[in-house]
Design a protein around this motif. Sequence first.
Motif, mmCIF file in Angstrom:
data_model
loop_
_atom_site.group_PDB
_atom_site.id
_atom_site.type_symbol
_atom_site.label_atom_id
_atom_site.label_comp_id
_atom_site.label_asym_id
_atom_site.label_seq_id
_atom_site.Cartn_x
_atom_site.Cartn_y
_atom_site.Cartn_z
ATOM 1 N N LYS A 1 0.770 -1.172 -0.066
ATOM 2 C CA LYS A 1 -0.196 -0.055 -0.139
ATOM 3 C C LYS A 1 0.676 1.161 0.099
ATOM 4 O O LYS A 1 0.454 2.225 0.304
ATOM 5 N N GLY A 2 2.163 1.221 -0.090
ATOM 6 C CA GLY A 2 2.986 2.192 -0.134
ATOM 7 C C GLY A 2 3.426 2.834 1.078
ATOM 8 O O GLY A 2 3.839 4.162 1.192
ATOM 9 N N VAL A 3 3.447 1.958 2.372
ATOM 10 C CA VAL A 3 3.721 2.468 3.435
ATOM 11 C C VAL A 3 5.249 2.358 3.696
ATOM 12 O O VAL A 3 5.582 1.186 3.498
ATOM 13 N N PHE A 4 6.235 3.078 3.855
ATOM 14 C CA PHE A 4 7.654 3.175 4.077
ATOM 15 C C PHE A 4 8.264 3.054 5.300
ATOM 16 O O PHE A 4 7.696 3.925 6.165
ATOM 17 N N ALA A 5 9.138 2.302 5.679
ATOM 18 C CA ALA A 5 9.999 2.351 6.812
ATOM 19 C C ALA A 5 11.324 2.054 6.677
ATOM 20 O O ALA A 5 11.776 1.292 5.889
ATOM 21 N N ARG A 6 12.202 2.896 7.140
ATOM 22 C CA ARG A 6 13.592 2.451 7.468
ATOM 23 C C ARG A 6 13.834 2.214 9.067
ATOM 24 O O ARG A 6 13.628 3.179 9.689
ATOM 25 N N VAL A 7 14.274 1.103 9.204
ATOM 26 C CA VAL A 7 14.527 0.675 10.800
ATOM 27 C C VAL A 7 15.709 1.188 11.068
ATOM 28 O O VAL A 7 16.904 0.945 10.435
ATOM 29 N N ASP A 8 15.989 1.667 12.365
ATOM 30 C CA ASP A 8 17.302 2.190 12.853
ATOM 31 C C ASP A 8 18.315 0.924 13.009
ATOM 32 O O ASP A 8 19.260 1.047 12.298
ATOM 33 N N ILE A 9 17.916 0.200 13.725
ATOM 34 C CA ILE A 9 18.523 -1.249 13.798
ATOM 35 C C ILE A 9 17.746 -2.354 13.820
ATOM 36 O O ILE A 9 16.644 -2.190 14.618
ATOM 37 N N LEU A 10 17.933 -3.462 13.239
ATOM 38 C CA LEU A 10 17.070 -4.611 13.121
ATOM 39 C C LEU A 10 18.163 -5.945 13.323
ATOM 40 O O LEU A 10 19.070 -5.913 12.875
ATOM 41 N N GLU A 11 17.477 -6.724 14.447
ATOM 42 C CA GLU A 11 18.206 -7.728 14.800
ATOM 43 C C GLU A 11 17.520 -9.083 14.461
ATOM 44 O O GLU A 11 16.224 -9.186 14.994
ATOM 45 N N ARG A 12 17.880 -10.006 13.801
ATOM 46 C CA ARG A 12 17.370 -11.298 13.637
ATOM 47 C C ARG A 12 17.564 -12.147 14.849
ATOM 48 O O ARG A 12 18.638 -12.522 15.428
ATOM 49 N N LEU A 13 16.722 -12.694 15.411
ATOM 50 C CA LEU A 13 16.640 -13.491 16.604
ATOM 51 C C LEU A 13 16.864 -14.927 16.420
ATOM 52 O O LEU A 13 16.522 -15.431 15.319
ATOM 53 N N PRO A 14 17.303 -15.932 17.265
ATOM 54 C CA PRO A 14 17.417 -17.247 16.962
ATOM 55 C C PRO A 14 16.361 -17.971 16.522
ATOM 56 O O PRO A 14 16.415 -18.855 15.594
ATOM 57 N N ASP A 15 14.898 -17.485 16.804
ATOM 58 C CA ASP A 15 13.783 -18.313 16.100
ATOM 59 C C ASP A 15 13.302 -17.791 14.719
ATOM 60 O O ASP A 15 12.405 -18.154 14.290
ATOM 61 N N GLY A 16 14.186 -16.985 14.223
ATOM 62 C CA GLY A 16 13.670 -16.335 13.010
ATOM 63 C C GLY A 16 12.937 -14.881 13.029
ATOM 64 O O GLY A 16 12.926 -14.543 12.034
ATOM 65 N N SER A 17 12.536 -14.662 14.077
ATOM 66 C CA SER A 17 11.733 -13.449 14.272
ATOM 67 C C SER A 17 12.789 -12.076 14.436
ATOM 68 O O SER A 17 13.865 -12.496 14.459
ATOM 69 N N PHE A 18 12.260 -11.178 14.317
ATOM 70 C CA PHE A 18 12.904 -9.874 14.400
ATOM 71 C C PHE A 18 12.814 -9.089 15.691
ATOM 72 O O PHE A 18 11.855 -9.027 16.002
ATOM 73 N N HIS A 19 13.989 -8.458 15.997
ATOM 74 C CA HIS A 19 13.864 -7.249 17.179
ATOM 75 C C HIS A 19 14.178 -5.971 16.522
ATOM 76 O O HIS A 19 15.287 -5.752 15.994
ATOM 77 N N ILE A 20 13.245 -4.956 16.595
ATOM 78 C CA ILE A 20 13.375 -3.671 15.935
ATOM 79 C C ILE A 20 13.928 -2.673 17.167
ATOM 80 O O ILE A 20 13.312 -2.838 18.551
#
Length: 497
Positions: free
Chosen positions: A97-116
């Motif tokens: 839908k054209g919603v844009f984000a630039r994340v400051d720091i993104l960490e991939r966790l051991p279970d494959g999910s992410f930490h913003i």
Amino acid sequence: MKSNRYRLTKTDFIQYLNCPESLWLLKNKPNVYKEFKGEFSLFLEKLIDEGYEVEEYAKLLFDKGVDIPETANFEHTEKALSSENNVFFQPSFLTAKGVFARVDILERLPDGSFHIYEIKSSTSIKTSGKHNHLKDACFQKYVLQECDYPVSKVSIINLNRDYIRLGEITVNELLNITDITEELKGLYSTVANEINAAATLINKEDTSTIDCPCRYKTRSNHGDCFSYFNEDIPEHSIYEINRISAKKVTELVEQGNIAIIDIPPDFELNTKQRTQVESVKQEKALIDKSAIKSTLSKLQYPLHFLDYESYASAIPKVDLLSPHKHLVFQVSIHSLSEDGNLTHFEWLGDSMVLPSDMLSKMQEFTGQYGTFISWNAPFEVGRNKDMIEWLSEYAPYLDYMNNHMFDLMDIFKDDYVDYRFHGSTSIKKVLPVLCPQFSYSNLEVQDGTTALDTWGRMVSNPNFGEDIEQTRKNLLAYCKLDTLAMVEIYNTLLKLY
């Protein structure tokens, strides 16, 4: 796939929360918006640069982070996320839908999910209408999840207000990390709806169906383009009334009473507000001469009219300072003796150091005699308290100043109310009315934010391209006028009785 004409960024979303109409104007009529918003200021540029500086320190908290260039496309982010790396700086995402984000720091966790990690250059997590850091972070989470990247944790990294610089910056002490995952759970559905509403709004052809809330808000909460969308607001409107609540604004708007002169006599206002209303209705200043005489008669000569200029930065530049603490870099003092003799002292620093030289020369100039007069005294009192902590050898002098400080602005809160001030007690509103022969308009530096930005660049930027000698003269001229203006206003008040 993306049918919307305009992208919605997090900055856009924040603007939408404060004023939907101004965001629509920004996207659809940028040149018109610019006329109301004004030019991009050097001070705003300073704040943005400070945000980048905090981000650079925050990166040091993570090992082996991957920098993704700001100019990189979304495929670059996808490629980085498919690698074996687990920490990414500035990855960008765009929803269908054209919603844009630039994340400051993104960490991939051991279970494959992410930490913003959302980085803020403030010393607290703000949740007010204008600055809601939780909604900022929720926006980022929404975009990632819409792009099929699961987010299981969200944190805010911000400055530790209690950190005191002593030599090199200690990053682990400078920054706090706060887990806000649970707080976002209750906000997520609301924010998702707001994001969708904002994305739809900016792509509307006109604003006829946009419900702007600013008309029901106090003046300090109006959007940038309030006057563009509210052409019917008269010169002396209800928004000028000092400290009027949003609730009362709403009552008056719903009654159709936008002008101060239309406020019903029985409408509930406090004494100060009622006086302001009467000044507008009578088109004259309402002055309590006896009260002013009583107040001014208590001041002890010599009178030292004092004004500080100060520099604050997110990352403290000087030892002993904390984030956003003010470093006094300039002072002007006009001292008036009982016989009318007026003398002047000024000092302007040439580097970022504690102002011990300034205090030494100030003390020599004024001594511990008489009354110190400022405009908005809590500012000068606060700076003196800071300097007592850093330069304790001047504590007796600074304590004397604070214990003998008079706020000249107070006269214009209670005893001198003039409709031509437009509800403000700023010296820049009072001076042209009482002393029209004085003006800031001819100065190169016309306000405190310009002064601090100019001085900061002059003393710390090796690529400062302006003439330093002339810049110093411009800064001195501005601060000198601030204290001379107080002298002239004081003398004008004396002529009332």
